[in-house]
Scaffold this motif. Structure first.
Motif, PDB file in Angstrom:
ATOM      1  N   GLY A 128       8.268  14.652  -8.903  1.00 48.69           N
ATOM      2  CA  GLY A 128       7.566  13.617  -9.662  1.00 48.69           C
ATOM      3  C   GLY A 128       6.384  13.089  -8.890  1.00 48.69           C
ATOM      4  O   GLY A 128       6.332  13.173  -7.659  1.00 48.69           O
ATOM      5  N   ALA A 129       5.416  12.561  -9.624  1.00 49.32           N
ATOM      6  CA  ALA A 129       4.223  11.990  -8.990  1.00 49.32           C
ATOM      7  C   ALA A 129       3.948  10.624  -9.601  1.00 49.32           C
ATOM      8  O   ALA A 129       4.190  10.423 -10.801  1.00 49.32           O
ATOM      9  CB  ALA A 129       3.037  12.917  -9.210  1.00 49.32           C
ATOM     10  N   ALA A 147       0.342  17.895 -14.750  1.00 49.95           N
ATOM     11  CA  ALA A 147       1.502  18.530 -15.390  1.00 49.95           C
ATOM     12  C   ALA A 147       1.080  19.849 -16.033  1.00 49.95           C
ATOM     13  O   ALA A 147       1.747  20.883 -15.895  1.00 49.95           O
ATOM     14  CB  ALA A 147       2.105  17.584 -16.425  1.00 49.95           C
ATOM     15  N   TYR A 148      -0.050  19.803 -16.714  1.00 48.16           N
ATOM     16  CA  TYR A 148      -0.568  20.986 -17.395  1.00 48.16           C
ATOM     17  C   TYR A 148      -0.933  22.084 -16.395  1.00 48.16           C
ATOM     18  O   TYR A 148      -0.617  23.258 -16.595  1.00 48.16           O
ATOM     19  CB  TYR A 148      -1.781  20.582 -18.237  1.00 48.16           C
ATOM     20  CG  TYR A 148      -2.280  21.662 -19.142  1.00 48.16           C
ATOM     21  CD1 TYR A 148      -1.564  22.026 -20.288  1.00 48.16           C
ATOM     22  CD2 TYR A 148      -3.462  22.341 -18.865  1.00 48.16           C
ATOM     23  CE1 TYR A 148      -2.022  23.023 -21.125  1.00 48.16           C
ATOM     24  CE2 TYR A 148      -3.927  23.344 -19.692  1.00 48.16           C
ATOM     25  CZ  TYR A 148      -3.199  23.682 -20.819  1.00 48.16           C
ATOM     26  OH  TYR A 148      -3.647  24.680 -21.652  1.00 48.16           O
ATOM     27  N   ALA A 280       7.891  15.057 -18.240  1.00 46.97           N
ATOM     28  CA  ALA A 280       7.732  13.836 -19.031  1.00 46.97           C
ATOM     29  C   ALA A 280       7.231  12.713 -18.149  1.00 46.97           C
ATOM     30  O   ALA A 280       7.499  12.676 -16.951  1.00 46.97           O
ATOM     31  CB  ALA A 280       9.073  13.454 -19.657  1.00 46.97           C
ATOM     32  N   GLY A 281       6.492  11.801 -18.780  1.00 47.00           N
ATOM     33  CA  GLY A 281       6.000  10.669 -17.990  1.00 47.00           C
ATOM     34  C   GLY A 281       5.205   9.693 -18.808  1.00 47.00           C
ATOM     35  O   GLY A 281       5.231   9.729 -20.042  1.00 47.00           O
ATOM     36  N   GLY A 300       2.946   7.853 -14.024  1.00 45.13           N
ATOM     37  CA  GLY A 300       3.450   9.034 -13.331  1.00 45.13           C
ATOM     38  C   GLY A 300       4.147   9.999 -14.265  1.00 45.13           C
ATOM     39  O   GLY A 300       4.127   9.840 -15.488  1.00 45.13           O
ATOM     40  N   PHE A 301       4.742  11.027 -13.664  1.00 43.70           N
ATOM     41  CA  PHE A 301       5.518  11.991 -14.453  1.00 43.70           C
ATOM     42  C   PHE A 301       6.603  12.593 -13.576  1.00 43.70           C
ATOM     43  O   PHE A 301       6.571  12.462 -12.345  1.00 43.70           O
ATOM     44  CB  PHE A 301       4.626  13.110 -15.004  1.00 43.70           C
ATOM     45  CG  PHE A 301       4.185  14.109 -13.966  1.00 43.70           C
ATOM     46  CD1 PHE A 301       5.014  15.148 -13.566  1.00 43.70           C
ATOM     47  CD2 PHE A 301       2.940  14.007 -13.361  1.00 43.70           C
ATOM     48  CE1 PHE A 301       4.624  16.066 -12.591  1.00 43.70           C
ATOM     49  CE2 PHE A 301       2.538  14.919 -12.389  1.00 43.70           C
ATOM     50  CZ  PHE A 301       3.385  15.943 -12.008  1.00 43.70           C
ATOM     51  N   ALA A 302       7.561  13.241 -14.204  1.00 47.91           N
ATOM     52  CA  ALA A 302       8.561  14.012 -13.461  1.00 47.91           C
ATOM     53  C   ALA A 302       8.792  15.335 -14.173  1.00 47.91           C
ATOM     54  O   ALA A 302       8.831  15.388 -15.405  1.00 47.91           O
ATOM     55  CB  ALA A 302       9.869  13.235 -13.369  1.00 47.91           C
TER      56      ALA A 302
END
Ligand code: ATP
Ligand code: MG
Length: 408
Positions: A128-129, A147-148, A280-281, A300-302
């Motif tokens: 995650g970020a 993410a992409y 997701a994020g 953020g996302f994970a």
């Protein structure tokens, strides 16, 4: 009785380890390009942290959390996700005092008591970020782009990015009213869980997985119609930037995510192939403040490592392994040769089993090595080694002197 692994807790070995590392290495490489720094977090936190961040009425906290008491009776949790811990650390170490904004990433196991099935485990891994101190919509665009980029870099196809905006606190209040009004009219069609969600957290109804509830929700009022001007502009800007970045996305007005801390942007990268969410994020502008830090917009996302692993092919990278075969009592010499080769960065497998040449070459084939290095008494006497290329069958002698100089 044979002891087996605990249900939902799996071993990752063999080919899967290669895939696991591929996902991890790719994500790390891309996060590096965006200048994120790593934070290594504990697996155990006070249960309270997740109550207050993920939300008391979410499925994750209500049904999925592993909770236990320590010897002093304090309630601890195996972390079900990473964001709460990063926020806790950000506040605890006053990281906000150091830089205009802070970008951190983490990697590690997460724990949720869910029904195990393909791509769903009780211990799984996330990378995650998080960005702290960025309120602008181009930060949202960058988070989605990361993410992409990871998916693209892994060659994962048939993925669509779904986005939505959940607005700010005020927008949510107005929307909550409208949603409740609608839900009251269709109450008989909702599942038992959703009826109790209506009192405590009606937005969660939008996230219900029960088919009848999903049908009901299609006609429900949409939160995007309740956004204030600022949130609306933020969402519009985000879409402009995503278009500029050529990221294919779809607006999903019912996307709310399973955690309560989100505001404004939420997104998911969904795999058509698996019918599962991969990454997701979203934005969580109030969370830092709610956990006792200074007001800090953040997002953020994970990503789920095991889910990405399901979508990448087996990796057949053949490495140049040297298989060292000692014959007779030549181990002093042979061990030194092995050290020498390793010092030069070569991968050396020292044969740990005894056997004649035929047997040893059989081992070499099973171990899928590129070269067999044969050392017998003659080689010791002449200060050399015999190298056999396992693919071509060609064999040649190399002097130790040449080896020291850097044999290639
Ligand atoms: P889902 O809707 O599939 O339950 P989620 O919304 O609970 O996912 P998040 O909390 O957003 O998932 O976690 C981010 C990512 O972590 C998911 O998109 C998925 O890739 C992965 N993930 C979540 N739960 C699991 C699990 N039990 N096993 C494996 N991976 C998981
Ligand atoms: Mg879930």
């Amino acid at each position: 009785m044979n002891i087996q692994s605990v249900r939902g807790f799996h071993d990752i070995f063999g080919k899967d380890v290669k895939k696991f590392r591929k996902v991890s290495d790719t994500a790390r490489r891309i996060l590096k390009l965006y200048n994120f720094e790593e934070i290594i977090l504990p697996i155990v936190e006070y249960m309270e942290l997740f109550y207050r961040s993920v939300g008391e009425t979410t499925d994750i906290v209500q049904k999925e959390m592993f909770v236990f008491e320590d010897r002093k009776g304090r309630k601890l949790s195996l972390r079900p996700e990473g964001t709460a811990s990063v926020v806790r650390a950000f506040i605890e170490h006053k990281l906000y005092a150091l830089k205009p904004y802070v970008k951190l990433f983490y990697e590690g196991p997460m724990f949720r008591y869910e029904r195990p099935q393909a791509g769903r485990y009780r211990q799984f891994h996330q990378i995650g970020a998080e960005i702290f101190g960025a309120a602008e919509p181009f930060a949202d665009a960058e988070i989605i782009k990361i993410a992409y980029d990871i998916l693209e870099s892994l060659g994962i196809k048939n993925v669509i990015i779904e986005i939505n905006s959940l607005g700010c606190k005020r927008d949510r209040e107005a929307y909550r009213e409208a949603l409740l009004k609608y839900l009251s009219g269709v109450k008989e069609q909702l599942c038992r869980d959703c009826i109790s969600r209506m009192d405590r957290n009606p937005l969660r109804v939008l996230d219900c997985k029960v088919e009848t509830c999903r049908e009901v929700v299609v006609e429900a009022p949409k939160i995007v119609d309740y956004l204030c001007d600022k949130c609306k502009a933020h969402y519009e800007d985000l879409r402009r930037y995503l278009n500029a970045l050529e990221i294919p996305f779809r607006e999903n007005p019912n996307l709310v995510r399973g955690l309560d801390y989100y505001t404004r942007t939420v997104f998911e990268a969904v795999s058509d192939t698996l019918g599962l969410t991969l990454i997701a994020g979203g934005r969580y502008d109030y969370l830092v403040e709610e956990l006792g830090g200074p007001p800090t917009p953040a997002l953020g996302f994970a990503l789920g490592v095991e889910r990405l692993m399901l979508l990448i092919p087996d990796l057949e990278e053949k490495e140049d392994i040297y298989f060292l075969i000692p014959f007779g009592d030549v181990h002093e010499y042979a061990l030194q040769v092995a050290s020498l080769l390793r010092k030069q960065g070569k991968i050396v497998e020292y044969s740990y089993r005894k056997g004649g040449l035929k047997k040893q070459l059989e081992f070499a084939n099973k171990l899928r090595v590129k070269y067999a290095v044969i050392i017998g008494e003659d080689e010791v006497k002449n200060n050399e080694i015999t190298i056999k290329d396992m693919e071509t069958g060609q064999q040649r002698k190399v002097k130790l002197k040449e080896l020291i100089r850097g044999y290639s």
